[in-house]
Motif scaffolding. Structure first.
Motif, PDB file in Angstrom:
ATOM      1  N   ARG A  23      11.297  34.477  30.018  1.00 17.20           N
ATOM      2  CA  ARG A  23      12.049  33.756  31.047  1.00 17.20           C
ATOM      3  C   ARG A  23      13.496  34.236  31.091  1.00 17.20           C
ATOM      4  NH1 ARG A  23      15.342  30.118  28.380  1.00 17.20           N
ATOM      5  NH2 ARG A  23      14.631  29.301  26.365  1.00 17.20           N
ATOM      6  N   CYS A  24      14.234  33.656  32.016  1.00 14.96           N
ATOM      7  CA  CYS A  24      15.670  33.900  32.131  1.00 14.96           C
ATOM      8  C   CYS A  24      16.401  32.875  31.277  1.00 14.96           C
ATOM      9  CB  CYS A  24      16.089  33.784  33.593  1.00 14.96           C
ATOM     10  SG  CYS A  24      17.878  33.904  33.869  1.00 14.96           S
ATOM     11  N   ASP A  25      17.240  33.355  30.388  1.00 18.62           N
ATOM     12  CA  ASP A  25      17.985  32.474  29.496  1.00 18.62           C
ATOM     13  C   ASP A  25      19.269  32.019  30.203  1.00 18.62           C
ATOM     14  OD1 ASP A  25      18.441  31.184  27.068  1.00 18.62           O
ATOM     15  OD2 ASP A  25      19.637  32.837  26.282  1.00 18.62           O
ATOM     16  N   PRO A  26      19.524  30.732  30.296  1.00 16.27           N
ATOM     17  CA  PRO A  26      20.748  30.282  30.973  1.00 16.27           C
ATOM     18  C   PRO A  26      22.000  30.714  30.220  1.00 16.27           C
ATOM     19  CG  PRO A  26      19.662  28.442  29.875  1.00 16.27           C
ATOM     20  CD  PRO A  26      18.714  29.599  29.804  1.00 16.27           C
ATOM     21  N   ASP A  27      23.069  30.990  30.955  1.00 15.26           N
ATOM     22  CA  ASP A  27      24.314  31.398  30.308  1.00 15.26           C
ATOM     23  C   ASP A  27      25.114  30.152  29.905  1.00 15.26           C
ATOM     24  OD1 ASP A  27      25.538  30.401  32.582  1.00 15.26           O
ATOM     25  OD2 ASP A  27      26.011  32.361  33.423  1.00 15.26           O
ATOM     26  N   HIS A  28      26.365  30.368  29.469  1.00 13.75           N
ATOM     27  CA  HIS A  28      27.178  29.253  28.992  1.00 13.75           C
ATOM     28  C   HIS A  28      27.419  28.185  30.060  1.00 13.75           C
ATOM     29  CE1 HIS A  28      27.715  31.165  25.232  1.00 13.75           C
ATOM     30  NE2 HIS A  28      28.662  32.034  25.587  1.00 13.75           N
ATOM     31  N   ARG A  50      21.161  30.559  35.795  1.00 14.04           N
ATOM     32  CA  ARG A  50      20.002  31.416  35.538  1.00 14.04           C
ATOM     33  C   ARG A  50      19.989  32.532  36.584  1.00 14.04           C
ATOM     34  NH1 ARG A  50      16.243  28.813  32.075  1.00 14.04           N
ATOM     35  NH2 ARG A  50      16.730  26.605  31.700  1.00 14.04           N
ATOM     36  N   ASP A  51      20.982  33.389  36.502  1.00 15.20           N
ATOM     37  CA  ASP A  51      21.130  34.475  37.474  1.00 15.20           C
ATOM     38  C   ASP A  51      20.876  35.823  36.807  1.00 15.20           C
ATOM     39  OD1 ASP A  51      23.354  34.293  35.876  1.00 15.20           O
ATOM     40  OD2 ASP A  51      24.815  34.580  37.492  1.00 15.20           O
ATOM     41  N   CYS A  52      19.711  35.961  36.213  1.00 15.78           N
ATOM     42  CA  CYS A  52      19.414  37.151  35.414  1.00 15.78           C
ATOM     43  C   CYS A  52      19.086  38.389  36.237  1.00 15.78           C
ATOM     44  CB  CYS A  52      18.243  36.866  34.456  1.00 15.78           C
ATOM     45  SG  CYS A  52      18.608  35.603  33.216  1.00 15.78           S
ATOM     46  N   ASP A  53      18.947  38.249  37.537  1.00 17.72           N
ATOM     47  CA  ASP A  53      18.623  39.412  38.359  1.00 17.72           C
ATOM     48  C   ASP A  53      19.852  40.244  38.708  1.00 17.72           C
ATOM     49  OD1 ASP A  53      15.852  39.177  38.498  1.00 17.72           O
ATOM     50  OD2 ASP A  53      15.978  37.655  40.066  1.00 17.72           O
ATOM     51  N   CYS A  90      20.710  35.380  26.868  1.00 19.95           N
ATOM     52  CA  CYS A  90      19.950  36.587  26.539  1.00 19.95           C
ATOM     53  C   CYS A  90      19.497  37.329  27.781  1.00 19.95           C
ATOM     54  CB  CYS A  90      18.716  36.163  25.719  1.00 19.95           C
ATOM     55  SG  CYS A  90      18.254  37.296  24.409  1.00 19.95           S
ATOM     56  N   GLY A  91      19.800  36.769  28.966  1.00 18.16           N
ATOM     57  CA  GLY A  91      19.285  37.372  30.184  1.00 18.16           C
ATOM     58  C   GLY A  91      17.780  37.174  30.257  1.00 18.16           C
ATOM     59  N   GLY A 131      17.817  46.492  30.568  1.00 14.86           N
ATOM     60  CA  GLY A 131      18.841  46.266  31.576  1.00 14.86           C
ATOM     61  C   GLY A 131      20.108  45.748  30.942  1.00 14.86           C
ATOM     62  N   SER A 132      20.837  44.904  31.681  1.00 13.19           N
ATOM     63  CA  SER A 132      22.115  44.404  31.194  1.00 13.19           C
ATOM     64  C   SER A 132      22.331  42.952  31.622  1.00 13.19           C
ATOM     65  CB  SER A 132      23.256  45.290  31.715  1.00 13.19           C
ATOM     66  OG  SER A 132      24.478  44.963  31.080  1.00 13.19           O
ATOM     67  N   SER A 133      21.242  42.195  31.753  1.00  7.46           N
ATOM     68  CA  SER A 133      21.375  40.798  32.152  1.00  7.46           C
ATOM     69  C   SER A 133      21.894  39.953  30.989  1.00  7.46           C
ATOM     70  CB  SER A 133      20.027  40.258  32.641  1.00  7.46           C
ATOM     71  OG  SER A 133      19.031  40.368  31.637  1.00  7.46           O
TER      72      SER A 133
END
Length: 384
Positions: A278-283, A287-290, A300-301, A341-343
């Motif tokens: 899944r997409c890990d939420p940021d601080h 959830r914009d991992c794309d 963690c992206g 990638g770099s998410s």
């Protein structure tokens, strides 16, 4: 600690090291003691203390290594299983599978059976009562006569002959291959023995669990991507380690960063079951991992966690887009699970890779993946 006692212990250790080095110098052989492993914090330094020598032949009569789980007789049976595999030119991955199977079926004991009187008159190391099953692999009458099934070398040969007929057996999960041979009532039970089976193979066969078959030859420490070591492990991506595990600069960095261009395939380090994808939420909870992340963003992206035999968990972070796998999915070693990638919390394309023990996904379960993977023939330094 009392200073004098500490000096004494260091003196004893130095003397032991000197003795080992002297023996290695004078008698040669497959062993090579790695001084860098003396101060490590990982379990089981036995594999790291062995030089990987694919040409080494198992000694059935010499002293056996010590493992708390098994006695001398059981390890001699393990040596027979490996030696038969060597004589049949079975790759070392097969020895690990065979050992794990015998560990589950008989605890590496040549078992007679109380319902088969003829077996009780033959040399045996215990008495079972599972139908009419006999020997190390608990083989039934279709596998051979009573005497044949009670002969460890025969039993091992019959196991290998059937195992070699399993399609793609070197890459498939150990429990799948073992079940195809044994047709057990407990098909998932074999997996828990895989890690110890690999360590026993390393101890008896000079690091052979660290080898991978390349063009028909066993090559040490070369498992990466779709090349799977006999241990069942492979480096998830080619490239060298940049930022290390819990360094002074990043004490909460619970894995290592492996350099990789964007869109580089990421491979499952071993067979297992996907826990998270899944997409890990940021601080900020986003959830914009794309899109590419940045340092300090947090998270963690796009990432994947996989549970492996032995309670190990591997984590793969900063994928460029949604992973190729989903929670609950079984994966094979070397299977492509996503693209680098770099998410998330990232300054550029790479793979953040973690290893956890005791099925603990938290930071408490994290260990340094560099020695862990090196001991399994899948180094992360880009040499594989």
């Amino acid at each position: 600690m009392v200073p004098g006692r500490r000096r004494l212990r260091l003196g004893v250790l130095a003397a032991a090291v000197a003795t080992v080095l002297t023996l290695l110098c004078c008698v040669g052989g497959a062993g090579a003691f790695l001084l860098t492993e003396l101060g490590g914090d990982e379990k089981g330094k036995l594999t790291a203390a062995l030089a990987c020598d694919p040409s080494y032949q198992v000694d059935l009569t010499g002293d056996m290594p010590r493992f708390p789980e098994y006695g001398d007789g059981q390890l001699r049976n393990a040596a027979v299983i490996i030696k038969v595999g060597q004589d049949m030119n079975v790759p070392a991955r097969g020895w690990v599978i065979a050992l794990a199977t015998a560990m589950q079926e008989s605890a590496l004991r040549n078992l007679a059976n109380s319902t088969v009187p003829a077996s009780l008159a033959l040399p045996h190391e215990g008495v079972g009562s599972d139908h009419d099953s006999l020997g190390l692999f608990q083989q039934r009458p279709g596998w051979g006569s009573v005497q044949q099934r009670m002969t460890p070398s025969y039993a091992a040969r019959k196991f290998y002959e059937k195992m070699l007929k399993v399609p793609n057996w070197q890459r498939r999960p150990l429990t799948v291959v073992a079940q195809r041979v044994q047709v057990s009532a407990f098909p998932d039970a074999y997996a828990k023995h895989e890690d110890l089976a690999g360590r026993i193979v390393d101890a008896l066969a000079a690091g052979a669990a660290r080898t991978v078959e390349i063009a028909g030859k066993a090559v040490c420490d070369a498992a990466a991507g779709t090349r799977i070591a006999a241990s069942g492990w492979t480096a998830p991506i080619a490239g060298g380690v940049g930022s290390g595990f819990r360094t002074a600069e990043r004490p909460r960095h619970n894995g290592v960063d492996i350099a990789a261009d964007k869109e580089t395939p990421i491979h499952a380090a071993s067979a297992g079951r996907v826990l998270v994808a899944r997409c890990d939420p940021d601080h900020s909870g986003r959830r914009d991992c794309d899109r590419d992340g940045w340092p300090g963003k947090g998270g963690c992206g796009w990432f994947v966690d996989i549970l492996h035999a032995g309670g190990y968990i591997t984590r793969y972070c900063h994928m460029v887009r949604r992973p190729h796998v989903v929670p609950g999915q079984s994966v094979e070693a070397g299977q492509e699970i996503g693209l680098s990638g770099s998410s998330g919390n990232s300054s550029g394309p790479h793979l953040h890779f973690e290893v956890h023990v005791d099925a603990d996904r938290s930071s408490r379960g994290a260990i340094n993946p560099v020695p862990f993977m090196r001991e399994r023939g899948a180094p992360l330094d880009g040499t594989a």
